[in-house]
Design a protein around this motif. Structure first.
Motif, PDB file in Angstrom:
ATOM      1  N   UNK A  44     -10.126  -4.549  -5.420  1.00 57.44           N
ATOM      2  CA  UNK A  44     -10.847  -3.939  -4.224  1.00 57.44           C
ATOM      3  C   UNK A  44     -10.301  -2.551  -4.176  1.00 57.44           C
ATOM      4  N   UNK A  45     -11.295  -1.623  -3.798  1.00 55.80           N
ATOM      5  CA  UNK A  45     -10.666  -0.335  -3.492  1.00 55.80           C
ATOM      6  C   UNK A  45     -10.814   0.200  -1.928  1.00 55.80           C
ATOM      7  N   UNK A  46     -10.055   0.609  -1.418  1.00 57.31           N
ATOM      8  CA  UNK A  46     -10.467   1.055   0.266  1.00 57.31           C
ATOM      9  C   UNK A  46     -11.127   2.403   0.119  1.00 57.31           C
ATOM     10  N   UNK A  47     -12.057   2.447   1.077  1.00 56.28           N
ATOM     11  CA  UNK A  47     -12.612   3.413   1.477  1.00 56.28           C
ATOM     12  C   UNK A  47     -12.309   4.175   2.929  1.00 56.28           C
ATOM     13  N   UNK A  48     -12.699   5.028   3.145  1.00 58.73           N
ATOM     14  CA  UNK A  48     -12.214   5.684   4.601  1.00 58.73           C
ATOM     15  C   UNK A  48     -13.187   5.183   5.487  1.00 58.73           C
ATOM     16  N   UNK A  49     -12.893   4.563   6.665  1.00 59.09           N
ATOM     17  CA  UNK A  49     -13.813   3.875   7.486  1.00 59.09           C
ATOM     18  C   UNK A  49     -14.597   5.132   8.266  1.00 59.09           C
ATOM     19  N   UNK A  50     -13.897   6.143   8.468  1.00 56.79           N
ATOM     20  CA  UNK A  50     -14.307   7.363   9.376  1.00 56.79           C
ATOM     21  C   UNK A  50     -15.349   8.306   8.329  1.00 56.79           C
ATOM     22  N   UNK A  51     -15.664   7.881   7.369  1.00 57.74           N
ATOM     23  CA  UNK A  51     -16.594   8.673   6.397  1.00 57.74           C
ATOM     24  C   UNK A  51     -16.294  10.016   5.808  1.00 57.74           C
ATOM     25  N   UNK A  52     -14.603   9.886   5.631  1.00 57.77           N
ATOM     26  CA  UNK A  52     -14.089  11.086   5.458  1.00 57.77           C
ATOM     27  C   UNK A  52     -14.282  11.188   3.494  1.00 57.77           C
ATOM     28  N   UNK A  53     -14.099  12.117   3.088  1.00 54.95           N
ATOM     29  CA  UNK A  53     -14.341  12.153   1.614  1.00 54.95           C
ATOM     30  C   UNK A  53     -12.799  11.887   0.795  1.00 54.95           C
ATOM     31  N   UNK A  54     -11.839  11.955   1.597  1.00 61.12           N
ATOM     32  CA  UNK A  54     -10.397  11.489   1.051  1.00 61.12           C
ATOM     33  C   UNK A  54     -10.299  10.125   0.315  1.00 61.12           C
ATOM     34  N   UNK A  55      -9.242   9.941  -0.478  1.00 65.74           N
ATOM     35  CA  UNK A  55      -8.976   8.608  -0.969  1.00 65.74           C
ATOM     36  C   UNK A  55      -7.771   8.004  -0.376  1.00 65.74           C
ATOM     37  N   UNK A  56      -7.937   6.788   0.287  1.00 64.63           N
ATOM     38  CA  UNK A  56      -7.182   5.991   1.090  1.00 64.63           C
ATOM     39  C   UNK A  56      -5.663   5.690   0.054  1.00 64.63           C
ATOM     40  N   UNK A  57      -4.511   5.703   0.662  1.00 65.38           N
ATOM     41  CA  UNK A  57      -4.098   5.818   2.132  1.00 65.38           C
ATOM     42  C   UNK A  57      -3.737   7.463   2.165  1.00 65.38           C
ATOM     43  N   UNK A  58      -4.552   8.009   2.830  1.00 66.78           N
ATOM     44  CA  UNK A  58      -4.172   9.584   3.222  1.00 66.78           C
ATOM     45  C   UNK A  58      -3.317   9.705   4.366  1.00 66.78           C
ATOM     46  N   UNK A  59      -2.100  10.594   4.139  1.00 64.33           N
ATOM     47  CA  UNK A  59      -1.256  10.672   5.081  1.00 64.33           C
ATOM     48  C   UNK A  59      -1.793  11.086   6.413  1.00 64.33           C
ATOM     49  N   UNK A  60      -2.801  11.730   6.505  1.00 62.84           N
ATOM     50  CA  UNK A  60      -3.538  12.311   7.815  1.00 62.84           C
ATOM     51  C   UNK A  60      -4.428  11.201   8.492  1.00 62.84           C
ATOM     52  N   UNK A  61      -4.646  10.148   8.001  1.00 70.77           N
ATOM     53  CA  UNK A  61      -5.573   9.135   8.315  1.00 70.77           C
ATOM     54  C   UNK A  61      -5.086   7.884   8.588  1.00 70.77           C
ATOM     55  N   UNK A  62      -5.682   7.069   8.940  1.00 72.47           N
ATOM     56  CA  UNK A  62      -5.347   5.587   9.041  1.00 72.47           C
ATOM     57  C   UNK A  62      -6.134   4.699   8.120  1.00 72.47           C
ATOM     58  N   UNK A  63      -6.982   5.152   7.242  1.00 74.45           N
ATOM     59  CA  UNK A  63      -7.586   4.417   6.232  1.00 74.45           C
ATOM     60  C   UNK A  63      -6.760   3.393   5.319  1.00 74.45           C
ATOM     61  N   UNK A  64      -7.258   2.685   4.469  1.00 74.52           N
ATOM     62  CA  UNK A  64      -6.724   1.702   3.527  1.00 74.52           C
ATOM     63  C   UNK A  64      -6.626   0.464   3.846  1.00 74.52           C
ATOM     64  N   UNK A  65      -6.085  -0.386   3.025  1.00 70.44           N
ATOM     65  CA  UNK A  65      -5.911  -1.713   3.003  1.00 70.44           C
ATOM     66  C   UNK A  65      -4.621  -2.023   3.425  1.00 70.44           C
ATOM     67  N   UNK A  66      -4.439  -2.949   5.038  1.00 71.22           N
ATOM     68  CA  UNK A  66      -3.231  -2.982   5.372  1.00 71.22           C
ATOM     69  C   UNK A  66      -2.651  -4.208   4.874  1.00 71.22           C
ATOM     70  N   UNK A  67      -1.267  -4.012   4.423  1.00 74.98           N
ATOM     71  CA  UNK A  67      -0.741  -5.318   3.969  1.00 74.98           C
ATOM     72  C   UNK A  67       0.680  -5.468   4.407  1.00 74.98           C
ATOM     73  N   UNK A  68       1.256  -6.875   4.569  1.00 75.64           N
ATOM     74  CA  UNK A  68       2.668  -6.892   5.321  1.00 75.64           C
ATOM     75  C   UNK A  68       3.607  -7.224   4.425  1.00 75.64           C
ATOM     76  N   UNK A  69       4.696  -7.149   4.863  1.00 73.65           N
ATOM     77  CA  UNK A  69       5.883  -7.462   4.170  1.00 73.65           C
ATOM     78  C   UNK A  69       6.369  -9.024   4.284  1.00 73.65           C
TER      79      UNK A  69
END
Length: 289
Positions: A44-69
């Protein structure tokens, strides 16, 4: 998972294995906690939930799949008591102390707890034929151990401590509800009652601070709600005080309902209308980035 700039770093990795939770839909599909977009089998490939054109995980956004250690971190989310998944992640990630944000991930195995019926578990297996379905969580983590990356920290609260914390919160809320409902002139009539009122208020404030320290939104919310319940202003008339308390109860009941719904497996999962409106508003206001 929350991170800050001092403890995050965008790194490139080959493959890692981490953990997260999902909501289980009525048809057996696996949905993230905060969206109604089900994961598919395979990558699965994440997309920005705010509709921005960058590819997650962008350092200036909170987009991406969250996974835990660690599974204890995932337990901060309601569905994790019934569903946990081991996921493989690939490519760039923003790593923090508790886990990471990633762009590519796939479900390798999923544990379904006792609240997941056999029929629903069979539906999950049918939707994700390549995924290993476990009813024994310890066996899943034994067969598929999680990756430990540099910078990951052990949780401040383990799973047993979190279970004890839930019991404490229920007891504390019950005591707060009774003490805070007493009229102030009754409370101040005896030194022992004053001491109890002050102790409960101090406990509420400490709970709020503790929730911030351990990064638990639910613990923080319980603390804030307890403080709000305790500090009804005596200057309010009877009607004002009643309205105030009704508002506190309404907000607490709404959050509790959302928590309960997120933890309930087998529901038909749709995008919340408010969430959809907020995403459209953000995309319109901020524009592409």
């Amino acid at each position: 998972m929350t991170t800050d700039a001092s403890e995050t770093e965008v790194v490139g990795v080959g493959d890692a294995r981490m953990v997260r939770t999902f909501r289980v839909g009525a048809d057996g599909r696996l949905f993230p906690v905060n969206t109604a977009t089900a994961w598919t089998t395979g990558w699965n490939n994440a997309t920005c939930g705010r509709g921005r054109s960058h590819t997650p995980p962008d350092p200036d956004c909170r987009c991406g799949f969250y996974v835990y250690a660690d599974p204890a971190y995932a337990l901060a989310q309601a569905p994790a008591r019934h569903v946990m998944a081991v996921v493989a992640v690939h490519g760039a990630m923003e790593a923090g102390t508790r886990g990471a944000r990633v762009n590519e991930a796939k479900v390798e195995a999923v544990w379904l707890g006792p609240r997941i019926s056999d029929d629903l578990a069979a539906a999950v297996q049918a939707q994700y034929p390549a995924v290993l379905v476990y009813r024994d969580r310890a066996a899943m983590f034994a067969d598929l151990p999680l990756t430990r990356l540099p910078g990951f920290k052990s949780p401040r609260l383990g799973e047993a401590a979190r279970r004890s914390l839930r019991v404490y919160l229920l007891v504390f809320l019950a005591v707060t509800a009774v003490v805070g409902a007493l009229p102030m002139h009754t409370t101040t009539a005896a030194p022992a009652r004053v001491a109890l009122w002050v102790a409960v208020l101090a406990g509420s404030a400490a709970l709020t601070l503790g929730g911030v320290i351990i990064r638990s939104s639910m613990v923080t919310f319980v603390g804030i709600t307890a403080v709000a319940w305790m500090v009804t202003a005596e200057s309010l008339n009877n009607v004002g005080a009643a309205v105030y308390r009704c508002l506190v109860l309404l907000v607490a009941a709404w959050v509790g309902l959302m928590w309960w719904r997120a933890a309930t497996p087998g529901r038909v999962i749709r995008d919340a209308r408010m969430d959809s409106a907020v995403r459209r508003w953000r995309a319109h206001l901020l524009g592409p980035r």
